[in-house]
Design a protein around this motif. Sequence first.
Motif, mmCIF file in Angstrom:
data_model
loop_
_atom_site.group_PDB
_atom_site.id
_atom_site.type_symbol
_atom_site.label_atom_id
_atom_site.label_comp_id
_atom_site.label_asym_id
_atom_site.label_seq_id
_atom_site.Cartn_x
_atom_site.Cartn_y
_atom_site.Cartn_z
ATOM 1 N N VAL A 105 13.748 -32.071 -11.292
ATOM 2 C CA VAL A 105 12.514 -33.279 -11.222
ATOM 3 C C VAL A 105 11.938 -33.136 -12.570
ATOM 4 C CG1 VAL A 105 12.179 -32.960 -8.834
ATOM 5 C CG2 VAL A 105 10.551 -31.541 -10.480
ATOM 6 N N GLY A 106 11.311 -34.233 -12.918
ATOM 7 C CA GLY A 106 10.577 -34.453 -14.181
ATOM 8 C C GLY A 106 10.030 -35.707 -14.554
ATOM 9 N N ASN A 107 9.394 -35.891 -15.829
ATOM 10 C CA ASN A 107 8.844 -37.157 -16.009
ATOM 11 C C ASN A 107 9.889 -37.869 -16.634
ATOM 12 O OD1 ASN A 107 6.259 -36.612 -15.135
ATOM 13 N ND2 ASN A 107 5.348 -36.232 -17.194
ATOM 14 N N GLN A 108 10.696 -38.665 -15.842
ATOM 15 C CA GLN A 108 11.747 -39.570 -16.543
ATOM 16 C C GLN A 108 11.882 -40.879 -15.660
ATOM 17 O OE1 GLN A 108 13.704 -39.071 -18.862
ATOM 18 N NE2 GLN A 108 12.826 -37.295 -19.677
ATOM 19 N N THR A 109 12.591 -41.726 -16.316
ATOM 20 C CA THR A 109 12.773 -42.919 -15.646
ATOM 21 C C THR A 109 13.675 -43.185 -14.515
ATOM 22 O OG1 THR A 109 14.526 -43.726 -17.159
ATOM 23 C CG2 THR A 109 12.308 -44.128 -17.990
ATOM 24 N N VAL A 110 13.646 -44.321 -13.705
ATOM 25 C CA VAL A 110 14.621 -44.209 -12.817
ATOM 26 C C VAL A 110 16.085 -44.031 -13.188
ATOM 27 C CG1 VAL A 110 15.652 -45.812 -10.716
ATOM 28 C CG2 VAL A 110 12.862 -45.605 -11.085
ATOM 29 N N ARG A 111 16.317 -44.755 -14.453
ATOM 30 C CA ARG A 111 17.697 -44.648 -14.720
ATOM 31 C C ARG A 111 18.072 -43.403 -15.406
ATOM 32 N NH1 ARG A 111 21.602 -47.602 -17.699
ATOM 33 N NH2 ARG A 111 22.443 -46.367 -19.641
ATOM 34 N N SER A 112 17.085 -42.413 -15.825
ATOM 35 C CA SER A 112 17.580 -41.291 -16.233
ATOM 36 C C SER A 112 17.900 -40.561 -14.905
ATOM 37 C CB SER A 112 16.438 -40.483 -16.893
ATOM 38 O OG SER A 112 16.622 -39.177 -17.066
ATOM 39 N N GLY A 113 17.158 -40.815 -13.797
ATOM 40 C CA GLY A 113 17.671 -40.078 -12.625
ATOM 41 C C GLY A 113 18.960 -40.630 -12.031
ATOM 42 N N GLN A 114 19.282 -41.723 -12.134
ATOM 43 C CA GLN A 114 20.638 -42.430 -11.658
ATOM 44 C C GLN A 114 21.777 -41.501 -12.561
ATOM 45 O OE1 GLN A 114 19.894 -46.523 -12.471
ATOM 46 N NE2 GLN A 114 19.126 -46.751 -10.285
ATOM 47 N N ILE A 115 21.779 -41.459 -13.949
ATOM 48 C CA ILE A 115 22.409 -40.840 -14.795
ATOM 49 C C ILE A 115 22.676 -39.525 -14.324
ATOM 50 C CG2 ILE A 115 22.664 -40.183 -17.104
ATOM 51 C CD1 ILE A 115 21.261 -42.592 -18.277
ATOM 52 N N LEU A 116 21.612 -38.649 -14.028
ATOM 53 C CA LEU A 116 21.699 -37.090 -13.661
ATOM 54 C C LEU A 116 22.664 -37.198 -12.534
ATOM 55 C CD1 LEU A 116 18.165 -35.974 -14.340
ATOM 56 C CD2 LEU A 116 20.136 -35.084 -15.598
ATOM 57 N N ARG A 117 22.104 -38.109 -11.426
ATOM 58 C CA ARG A 117 23.016 -37.979 -10.180
ATOM 59 C C ARG A 117 24.663 -38.162 -10.577
ATOM 60 N NH1 ARG A 117 18.466 -40.882 -8.992
ATOM 61 N NH2 ARG A 117 16.905 -39.592 -7.983
ATOM 62 N N SER A 118 24.952 -39.097 -11.459
ATOM 63 C CA SER A 118 26.219 -39.580 -11.606
ATOM 64 C C SER A 118 27.000 -38.483 -12.335
ATOM 65 C CB SER A 118 26.478 -40.852 -12.743
ATOM 66 O OG SER A 118 25.949 -40.341 -14.054
ATOM 67 N N LEU A 119 26.474 -37.473 -12.911
ATOM 68 C CA LEU A 119 26.887 -36.095 -13.545
ATOM 69 C C LEU A 119 27.629 -35.416 -12.401
ATOM 70 C CD1 LEU A 119 24.531 -35.362 -16.573
ATOM 71 C CD2 LEU A 119 26.787 -36.865 -16.530
ATOM 72 N N ASP A 120 27.106 -35.517 -11.361
ATOM 73 C CA ASP A 120 27.667 -34.706 -10.072
ATOM 74 C C ASP A 120 27.247 -33.007 -10.315
ATOM 75 O OD1 ASP A 120 28.715 -34.062 -7.729
ATOM 76 O OD2 ASP A 120 30.628 -33.787 -8.399
ATOM 77 N N LEU A 121 26.039 -32.836 -10.718
ATOM 78 C CA LEU A 121 25.546 -31.360 -10.984
ATOM 79 C C LEU A 121 25.604 -30.733 -9.758
ATOM 80 C CD1 LEU A 121 22.747 -32.590 -13.735
ATOM 81 C CD2 LEU A 121 25.020 -31.348 -14.115
ATOM 82 N N PRO A 122 25.774 -29.342 -9.800
ATOM 83 C CA PRO A 122 25.466 -28.396 -8.487
ATOM 84 C C PRO A 122 24.117 -28.182 -8.193
ATOM 85 C CG PRO A 122 26.070 -27.240 -10.697
ATOM 86 C CD PRO A 122 26.216 -28.465 -11.087
ATOM 87 N N THR A 123 23.496 -29.229 -7.693
ATOM 88 C CA THR A 123 22.210 -29.373 -7.412
ATOM 89 C C THR A 123 21.938 -29.954 -6.023
ATOM 90 O OG1 THR A 123 21.696 -31.660 -8.229
ATOM 91 C CG2 THR A 123 21.301 -29.725 -9.856
ATOM 92 N N ASP A 124 20.991 -29.829 -5.283
ATOM 93 C CA ASP A 124 20.589 -30.250 -3.924
ATOM 94 C C ASP A 124 19.782 -31.444 -3.901
ATOM 95 O OD1 ASP A 124 21.858 -28.057 -2.136
ATOM 96 O OD2 ASP A 124 20.724 -26.851 -3.424
ATOM 97 N N PHE A 125 18.854 -31.642 -5.113
ATOM 98 C CA PHE A 125 17.969 -32.605 -5.122
ATOM 99 C C PHE A 125 17.716 -33.003 -6.548
ATOM 100 C CE2 PHE A 125 13.803 -34.045 -5.347
ATOM 101 C CZ PHE A 125 13.628 -35.223 -4.390
ATOM 102 N N ILE A 126 17.543 -34.206 -6.895
ATOM 103 C CA ILE A 126 17.162 -34.984 -8.039
ATOM 104 C C ILE A 126 16.202 -36.006 -7.955
ATOM 105 C CG2 ILE A 126 18.162 -35.992 -10.240
ATOM 106 C CD1 ILE A 126 20.488 -34.742 -9.981
ATOM 107 N N ALA A 127 15.122 -35.889 -8.570
ATOM 108 C CA ALA A 127 14.082 -36.989 -8.690
ATOM 109 C C ALA A 127 13.323 -37.110 -9.863
ATOM 110 C CB ALA A 127 13.143 -36.996 -7.318
#
Length: 219
Positions: A105-127
């Motif tokens: 999580v962090g102070n970022q835009t909706v687009r930034s969150g979408q990019i992070l999710r597209s990287l398929d990182l080994p995480t359980d949650f991104i916001a």
Amino acid sequence: MPHDRGSRIRCWGNARRRDARVRNLGRLAGGAAPYFYIGLRGSHRSRPGLPGGLPGFPARVRSGRGTRARARAGQPESYSENDLYPDVRSALSKLRAMGVWVGVVGNQTVRSGQILRSLDLPTDFIATSDDWGVEKPSPAFFSKVVEVAPCSAAEIVYVGDRIDNDVAPAKAAGMRTAYIQRGPWGWILRDMPEVAELSDWRIRDLSELPGIVATENEC
């Protein structure tokens, strides 16, 4: 401030008390989270004085009015796998293999969150803050961290590179904290007394986290 022993780490994010086991990790990268810090390298290295939104993120993906203004001008933030620090995937993968819930999580835009999710990182949650409609260091942001994590605040380790935006509010929310000395703010604030007073751990890269969890959960 030394932390009490006894709690297990269940999430990566933030936690202050030690009366429960830690099972989650948190705070995204480059501002972290159990939110976990995910390190991104890049243009911030040539601009060391630039304020940050997420620990370790390159300057071009910083949050704030500048990012939104560039997006409106047709130049939204952009980053890729090549912008990740080399320890990101291995560290997060080890944490999840240990049964630790990893959030970003962090102070970022909706687009930034979408990019992070597209990287398929080994995480359980991104916001991001734009996803939630509230920004760090608001107590409401850290309440959201505790709300979405599958554990109590005391079982969360929050990783961040700033005192005002990360460590202090996370500690106030009842989480344990790890100060990461990486990225512009990590180096700018490294000698502040609050780093020692408010951080349960001080690290230089994500590869230290699995060892911290293993040690804490053996106690």
